[in-house]
Design an enzyme around this catalytic site. Structure first.
Site, mmCIF file in Angstrom:
data_model
loop_
_atom_site.group_PDB
_atom_site.id
_atom_site.type_symbol
_atom_site.label_atom_id
_atom_site.label_comp_id
_atom_site.label_asym_id
_atom_site.label_seq_id
_atom_site.Cartn_x
_atom_site.Cartn_y
_atom_site.Cartn_z
ATOM 1 N N GLY A 12 57.751 41.403 -18.798
ATOM 2 C CA GLY A 12 58.692 42.515 -18.665
ATOM 3 C C GLY A 12 58.171 43.879 -19.057
ATOM 4 N N LEU A 93 60.883 34.731 -1.653
ATOM 5 C CA LEU A 93 62.277 34.647 -1.232
ATOM 6 C C LEU A 93 62.358 34.290 0.252
ATOM 7 C CD1 LEU A 93 63.293 37.789 -3.245
ATOM 8 C CD2 LEU A 93 64.037 35.448 -3.737
ATOM 9 N N ASN A 107 58.575 46.548 -4.942
ATOM 10 C CA ASN A 107 57.775 45.636 -5.764
ATOM 11 C C ASN A 107 56.548 46.376 -6.270
ATOM 12 O OD1 ASN A 107 56.837 43.072 -6.830
ATOM 13 N ND2 ASN A 107 55.347 43.046 -5.157
ATOM 14 N N HIS A 109 52.619 45.617 -7.254
ATOM 15 C CA HIS A 109 51.587 44.602 -7.080
ATOM 16 C C HIS A 109 50.307 45.091 -7.753
ATOM 17 C CE1 HIS A 109 49.452 41.283 -5.268
ATOM 18 N NE2 HIS A 109 48.490 42.129 -4.925
#
Ligand code: GAR
Length: 210
Positions: A12, A93, A107, A109
């Site tokens: 996180g 997903l 996102n 990466h």
């Protein structure tokens, strides 16, 4: 302010960078909730300490990918975010889920896409001998790590690097890039046009490239 939900699976630290940035009143987005697919994710305690609502949608509790994705979708519908930020979210997903949220999911990466999609990016960058590595914020589409690029930041690969030193250098960049990319997206300074992200009038300036 744009309403942002964050999806996490682990430590996180990128989520924390987004929460910290959004604590500034001038930041154009607010973090309305954090969803983890892992009950043990360290991210959950960090979010709770920051006063952000957390939910666990444990993928192990569902019989199929579709069932998990339906539960995740229901949770997102409840939060009603404008933007969904994936921050170390390590689940692929289904196309059905992606379709429902496409254009609203970002996102981060840990590589300069389109190089080094997938996992173990730092080890693969070292193996390939690249001299520049980095991170990318992109829109999430059905094809993994292949959506339109919002922003990138580059770090040098040094002769003495091993996976931990390189990962740490890139992670520090991720923590700067993601809040800036989210802010650009939330302000409409970065937007989709013809399948690519345009950052009008900001070419060559941070945060499109740090
Ligand atoms: C980050 O380096 C992120 O870029 C990467 O996982 C790490 C999560 O760390 N994400 C991926 O590899 C996505 N496929 P964090 O939980 O401390 O943000």
């Amino acid at each position: 302010r744009s309403r942002v939900a964050i999806l996490v699976s682990g430590r996180g630290s990128n989520m924390a960078a987004l929460i910290d940035a959004a604590a500034e009143p001038s930041f154009p987005a607010e973090i309305i909730g954090v969803i983890s697919n892992r009950p043990s994710a360290g991210a959950l305690a960090i979010a709770e300490r920051a006063g952000v609502a957390t939910t666990v949608v444990d993928h192990k509790a569902f019989p199929s990918r579709e069932a998990f994705d339906d539960a995740l979708h229901a949770e997102l519908v409840r939060l009603a975010p404008d933007v969904v930020c994936f921050a170390g979210f390590m689940r692929l997903l289904t196309a059905g889920f992606i379709e429902r949220w496409e254009g609203r999911m970002l996102n981060i990466h840990p590589a300069l896409l389109p190089s080094f999609k997938g996992l173990d990016t730092h080890a693969r960058a070292l193996e390939a001998g690249v001299k520049l590595h980095g991170c990318t914020v992109h829109l999430v589409t059905a094809e993994m790590d292949a959506g339109p690029i919002v922003a990138q930041a580059a770090a040098p690969v040094l002769d003495g690097d091993d996976e931990p030193t390189l990962a740490a250098r890139v992670l520090a960049l991720e923590h700067r890039l993601y809040p800036r990319a989210l802010a650009m997206w939330a302000r409409g300074e970065a937007r989709l046009a013809g399948g690519r992200v345009r950052t009008d009038g900001r070419d060559g300036e941070p945060p499109a490239a740090l």
